[in-house]
Design an enzyme around this catalytic site. Structure first.
Site, PDB file in Angstrom:
ATOM      1  N   GLU A 221      28.693  39.003 117.969  1.00  0.00           N
ATOM      2  CA  GLU A 221      29.336  38.422 116.784  1.00  0.00           C
ATOM      3  C   GLU A 221      29.422  39.398 115.622  1.00  0.00           C
ATOM      4  O   GLU A 221      29.670  39.008 114.481  1.00  0.00           O
ATOM      5  CB  GLU A 221      28.594  37.146 116.387  1.00  0.00           C
ATOM      6  CG  GLU A 221      28.688  36.096 117.496  1.00  0.00           C
ATOM      7  CD  GLU A 221      27.859  34.859 117.224  1.00  0.00           C
ATOM      8  OE1 GLU A 221      27.199  34.802 116.177  1.00  0.00           O
ATOM      9  OE2 GLU A 221      27.879  33.947 118.071  1.00  0.00           O
TER      10      GLU A 221
ATOM     11  N   LYS B 208      32.143  22.933 116.880  1.00  0.00           N
ATOM     12  CA  LYS B 208      32.893  23.949 117.621  1.00  0.00           C
ATOM     13  C   LYS B 208      34.027  23.283 118.405  1.00  0.00           C
ATOM     14  O   LYS B 208      33.758  22.563 119.373  1.00  0.00           O
ATOM     15  CB  LYS B 208      31.975  24.682 118.598  1.00  0.00           C
ATOM     16  CG  LYS B 208      30.857  25.491 117.948  1.00  0.00           C
ATOM     17  CD  LYS B 208      29.955  26.078 119.019  1.00  0.00           C
ATOM     18  CE  LYS B 208      28.882  26.966 118.424  1.00  0.00           C
ATOM     19  NZ  LYS B 208      27.929  27.456 119.447  1.00  0.00           N
TER      20      LYS B 208
END
Length: 298
Positions: free
Chosen positions: A115, A234
């Protein structure tokens, strides 16, 4: 979305495929917004969509997301003292760049994890927190006033490792005062989450990711048990825009925080930015200011 869910007929979208369903769902939402001539965030949230989110920016990686020695999966900074999103982003980029310099000066690698956060081989989580606090100060900001720190423990993975090693229960250790803890306990440890809420719920944002998986049934259970006070949202965990918005509404209706989030495997699709603003989520989690799939959202 309802048509696809009905046609698929499985709990995990196995027949048509979760990725295919999500891609179609996103495309239809964008087409509807375009037909009406409005931005996607406004199509999703209407005239009430107006809150720009504070980023939870991942600047140091560990766990399964990086080849490092850290057990905690994510160390994040939140620019709580900034007055606009532009300033949030500028401040975070400054701290991120400063952290890179500090790590390099001490001889640590500045390679990045999934990330975009740095993945140094540090001795302990406390050392990671020390570097982050040092970067905040070196960049000219005040820890606790301009910036807060958030963590993602990904404790299910810690728990599984602990069970393999024959020592279940030895997977939670929080020494430093922080503002947000994601997945502080394993995903089926409901009673443990309740105890964590009793001890920290009035002081810290306790975020369920693996605990809830953006699923309204699990969120409903969490609300009944008072097992958390925030939900990580999400879209590509639940599979459609409709279900994502339902999960956010359920979370917000009960007074909990909804944090719109990316996944570790991402594309340059920016829909989560529109969802965060459209639903007035107030927080977005989408990685470091590195790699196009992360930067695109900012």
């Amino acid at each position: 979305d309802t048509l696809m869910i009905r046609e698929d007929g499985t709990a995990n979208k196995a027949k048509l495929g979760a990725n295919a369903i999500l891609g179609t769902s996103l495309a239809v939402a964008k087409a509807a917004a375009k037909q009406l001539g409005v931005p996607l965030y406004q199509y999703l949230g209407g005239p009430n969509a107006r809150v720009m989110p504070i980023p939870m920016m991942n600047i140091m990686n560990g766990g399964k997301h990086a080849d490092s020695s850290l057990t905690i999966q994510e160390f994040m900074i939140m620019p709580i003292g900034a007055s606009s999103f532009h300033q949030c982003l500028e401040w975070c980029v400054n701290v991120y760049a400063t952290l890179k310099k500090l790590l390099a000066e001490k001889g640590f690698a500045t390679s990045i994890g999934d990330e975009g956060g740095f993945a140094p081989h540090l001795a302990h989580e406390d050392e990671a927190l020390s570097f982050i606090t040092g970067a905040i100060e070196k960049a000219g900001y005040r820890p606790g006033e301009d910036f807060s720190i958030a963590m993602d423990g990904a404790s299910t993975e810690m728990y599984e490792e602990a069970v393999k090693a024959g020592r279940p229960g030895e997977y939670l250790f929080w020494k430093s005062p922080i503002v947000s803890i994601e997945d502080g306990l394993a995903e089926e440890d409901w009673s443990g989450w309740q105890k964590l809420m009793d001890k920290l719920g009035d002081k810290v944002q306790l975020v369920g990711d693996d605990l809830f998986v953006t699923n309204t049934k699990r969120i409903e259970k969490g609300i009944k048990l008072q097992a958390a006070n925030a939900v990580l949202i999400k879209p590509n965990q639940i599979g459609t825009v409709t279900e994502t918005l339902e999960a956010i509404r359920m979370t917000q209706t009960t007074g909990w925080n909804a944090i719109v989030s990316h996944r570790s495997g991402e594309t340059e699709d920016t829909t989560i930015a529109d969802i965060a603003v459209g639903m007035n989520a107030g927080q977005i989690k989408t990685g470091a200011p590195a790699r196009t799939d992360r930067v695109a959202k900012y």
